[in-house]
Design an enzyme around this catalytic site. Structure first.
Site, short mmCIF file in Angstrom:
data_model
loop_
_atom_site.label_atom_id
_atom_site.label_comp_id
_atom_site.label_asym_id
_atom_site.label_seq_id
_atom_site.Cartn_x
_atom_site.Cartn_y
_atom_site.Cartn_z
N GLY A 119 -2.30 -8.43 12.85
CA GLY A 119 -2.90 -7.11 12.98
C GLY A 119 -3.57 -6.57 11.74
O GLY A 119 -3.44 -5.39 11.44
N CYS A 123 2.75 13.32 -14.20
CA CYS A 123 4.02 13.07 -14.93
C CYS A 123 4.89 11.98 -14.29
O CYS A 123 5.93 11.65 -14.83
CB CYS A 123 4.81 14.37 -15.07
SG CYS A 123 5.61 14.90 -13.54
N HIS A 179 0.83 -1.22 0.00
CA HIS A 179 0.00 0.00 0.00
C HIS A 179 0.86 1.27 0.00
O HIS A 179 0.39 2.33 0.39
CB HIS A 179 -0.98 0.01 1.20
CG HIS A 179 -2.09 -0.98 1.05
ND1 HIS A 179 -2.95 -1.31 2.07
CD2 HIS A 179 -2.51 -1.71 -0.03
CE1 HIS A 179 -3.84 -2.21 1.63
NE2 HIS A 179 -3.57 -2.47 0.37
C1 BJW Z 1 -4.41 -5.65 16.61
C2 BJW Z 1 -3.89 -4.82 17.59
C3 BJW Z 1 -2.80 -5.33 18.36
C4 BJW Z 1 -5.50 -3.78 16.64
N1 BJW Z 1 -2.35 -6.56 18.11
N2 BJW Z 1 -3.96 -6.86 16.40
C5 BJW Z 1 -15.93 -4.51 -3.50
C6 BJW Z 1 -15.57 -5.80 -3.17
C7 BJW Z 1 -14.24 -6.19 -3.12
C8 BJW Z 1 -13.23 -5.29 -3.37
C9 BJW Z 1 -13.58 -4.01 -3.68
C10 BJW Z 1 -14.91 -3.62 -3.75
N3 BJW Z 1 -14.93 -2.31 -4.08
C11 BJW Z 1 -13.67 -1.87 -4.20
C12 BJW Z 1 -12.83 -2.90 -3.97
C13 BJW Z 1 -11.34 -2.85 -3.96
C14 BJW Z 1 -10.84 -2.09 -2.77
C15 BJW Z 1 -11.34 -2.76 -1.48
O1 BJW Z 1 -10.79 -3.72 -1.01
N4 BJW Z 1 -12.36 -2.24 -0.86
C16 BJW Z 1 -12.91 -2.88 0.35
C17 BJW Z 1 -13.08 -1.85 1.45
C18 BJW Z 1 -14.17 -3.61 -0.03
N5 BJW Z 1 -9.39 -2.16 -2.84
C19 BJW Z 1 -8.68 -1.28 -3.53
O2 BJW Z 1 -9.18 -0.34 -4.12
C20 BJW Z 1 -7.19 -1.57 -3.61
N6 BJW Z 1 -6.76 -1.56 -4.97
C21 BJW Z 1 -7.19 -2.44 -5.86
O3 BJW Z 1 -7.99 -3.30 -5.57
O4 BJW Z 1 -6.63 -2.30 -7.10
C22 BJW Z 1 -7.30 -2.90 -8.18
C23 BJW Z 1 -8.33 -1.88 -8.67
C24 BJW Z 1 -7.88 -0.87 -9.47
C25 BJW Z 1 -8.81 0.05 -9.96
C26 BJW Z 1 -10.15 -0.07 -9.58
C27 BJW Z 1 -10.57 -1.08 -8.74
C28 BJW Z 1 -9.63 -2.00 -8.27
C29 BJW Z 1 -6.41 -0.48 -2.90
C30 BJW Z 1 -6.58 -0.52 -1.42
C31 BJW Z 1 -5.90 0.67 -0.78
C32 BJW Z 1 -6.03 0.71 0.72
N7 BJW Z 1 -5.50 1.93 1.22
C33 BJW Z 1 -5.51 2.18 2.65
C34 BJW Z 1 -4.93 3.55 2.98
C35 BJW Z 1 -5.73 4.79 2.61
C36 BJW Z 1 -4.98 6.08 2.78
C37 BJW Z 1 -4.35 6.37 4.12
O5 BJW Z 1 -3.43 5.67 4.58
O6 BJW Z 1 -4.73 7.33 4.74
O7 BJW Z 1 -4.68 1.21 3.30
S1 BJW Z 1 -7.10 1.88 3.35
C38 BJW Z 1 -6.49 1.19 4.84
O8 BJW Z 1 -6.95 -0.20 4.97
C39 BJW Z 1 -4.98 1.14 4.70
C40 BJW Z 1 -4.66 -0.23 5.23
O9 BJW Z 1 -3.42 -0.67 4.71
C41 BJW Z 1 -5.83 -1.06 4.77
C42 BJW Z 1 -6.01 -2.33 5.56
O10 BJW Z 1 -6.33 -2.07 6.88
P1 BJW Z 1 -5.69 -2.93 8.05
O11 BJW Z 1 -4.24 -2.79 8.04
O12 BJW Z 1 -6.23 -4.29 8.02
O13 BJW Z 1 -6.24 -2.11 9.34
P2 BJW Z 1 -7.65 -2.27 10.10
O14 BJW Z 1 -7.82 -1.07 10.93
O15 BJW Z 1 -8.73 -2.62 9.18
O16 BJW Z 1 -7.42 -3.55 11.02
C43 BJW Z 1 -6.52 -3.55 12.10
C44 BJW Z 1 -6.59 -4.91 12.77
O17 BJW Z 1 -5.60 -4.95 13.78
C45 BJW Z 1 -7.95 -5.17 13.44
O18 BJW Z 1 -8.37 -6.48 13.09
C46 BJW Z 1 -7.63 -5.10 14.94
O19 BJW Z 1 -8.42 -5.99 15.71
C47 BJW Z 1 -6.17 -5.48 14.96
N8 BJW Z 1 -5.38 -4.96 16.08
N9 BJW Z 1 -4.52 -3.65 17.68
C48 BJW Z 1 -2.90 -7.31 17.20
N10 BJW Z 1 -2.19 -4.60 19.41
ZN ZN Z 2 4.15 16.28 -12.43
#
Ligand code: BJW
Ligand code: ZN
Length: 247
Positions: free
Chosen positions: A194, A137, A126
């Site tokens: 996590g 560009c 990510h």
């Molecule tokens: C602990 C703890 C401790 C807490 N110990 N555990 C419909 C169906 C299926 C897919 C899609 C759909 N519509 C769109 C999509 C695709 C979309 C998607 O998946 N959407 C879903 C929401 C449905 N995905 C995308 O768009 C991705 N790209 C893609 O698919 O490309 C192909 C494509 C191209 C063109 C068009 C369409 C598709 C890109 C995904 C980008 C994600 N970006 C972010 C950052 C945003 C900006 C920012 O940083 O500000 O990435 S979103 C956010 O979520 C961030 C994270 O990396 C990501 C995952 O979250 P994560 O890491 O799992 O965090 P949490 O908070 O969800 O979970 C934390 C966990 O830790 C919890 O379980 C807690 O319990 C646990 N925890 N403390 C152990 N101490």
């Molecule tokens: Zn530029």
């Protein structure tokens, strides 16, 4: 039966033995691994999505239309990332790699804490927050402190388009899947740490390993959609469970 929960000391021993026997072990991490470093996750009670609705702030479409909105979120994120240090879970993974017991860390995190902890092969699917990119560009340049100064959106030096942190938004392609593919293909043990496993395509990776006959070890404070599929599920803060597991 596939699902074995390590409630007992025996369960832990069995899980450790299975992980030790793996030939191609990997880790997949999410925001939860950095919570104990003081960085809130996304979907938790103190998560970024409580303040910034993802559809309103974190999509490529929003960035193209209203880059200043996405920058509001980036500024908030930048603030919480400042000065954060790796915790025992990051260090446990670095140690595993150093000892030849882990091939790589695939991370959804942008915070750079795995590298700071000493992990060498880190695949940031990510993106990362230390650079800004120009979507027009392609120019990339390091992030500077003044970029966070509100309210302006930094502009590309070459073409004038608004710059975007090198962090993957919804609707943008995830990175390095050409590297992830072969790693996953041969993976026989995956530590999933996590992550809520709700964001695709990363959410599919553990299922891919299970489909290939590999073992999945989940470390999370709560149940996720992955828990019932995992071979082992370690409940609790990973800063405690992971070092204990690899000890
Ligand atoms: C602990 C703890 C401790 C807490 N110990 N555990 C419909 C169906 C299926 C897919 C899609 C759909 N519509 C769109 C999509 C695709 C979309 C998607 O998946 N959407 C879903 C929401 C449905 N995905 C995308 O768009 C991705 N790209 C893609 O698919 O490309 C192909 C494509 C191209 C063109 C068009 C369409 C598709 C890109 C995904 C980008 C994600 N970006 C972010 C950052 C945003 C900006 C920012 O940083 O500000 O990435 S979103 C956010 O979520 C961030 C994270 O990396 C990501 C995952 O979250 P994560 O890491 O799992 O965090 P949490 O908070 O969800 O979970 C934390 C966990 O830790 C919890 O379980 C807690 O319990 C646990 N925890 N403390 C152990 N101490
Ligand atoms: Zn530029």
């Amino acid at each position: 039966m596939r699902v074995k929960k390590p409630h007992s000391a025996d369960g832990w021993q069995q899980a450790r033995a299975e992980f030790r026997a793996a030939r191609r072990p990997l880790a997949l991490t999410g925001a939860g691994i950095s919570v104990e470093s003081g960085i809130p996750d996304f979907r938790g009670d103190h998560g970024l999505w409580r303040r910034f609705e993802p559809e309103q702030y974190a999509t490529l479409e929003v960035f193209r239309r209203e880059p200043h909105k996405a920058w509001e979120m980036y500024r908030a994120l930048g603030e919480v990332l400042q000065g954060k240090q790796p915790n025992p879970a990051h260090r446990a993974l670095a140690r595993l790699e150093r000892e030849g017991r882990l091939q790589a860390v695939i991370t959804q995190n942008i915070d750079g804490l795995h590298q700071l902890a000493g992990s060498r092969r880190v695949v940031e699917v990510h993106g990362e927050y230390r650079h800004l990119q120009c979507l027009r560009c392609g120019r990339m340049r390091p992030l500077r402190e003044e970029d966070y100064a509100p309210p302006a959106v930094p502009a590309c030096h070459d073409c004038g388009a608004p710059l975007k942190p090198n962090v993957v938004l919804f609707g943008e392609w995830v990175r390095h899947m050409d590297e992830v593919g072969p790693l996953l293909e041969s993976c026989d043990a995956l530590l999933v740490i996590g992550t809520s496993a709700e964001v695709y395509p990363v959410a599919d990776l553990p299922r891919q390993v299970i489909g290939n006959g590999g073992r999945v070890f989940e470390f999370n404070v709560e149940e996720t959609t992955l828990t019932s599929l995992a071979d082992y599920s370690f409940r609790g803060p990973c800063g405690r469970t992971l070092p204990r597991f690899v000890a």
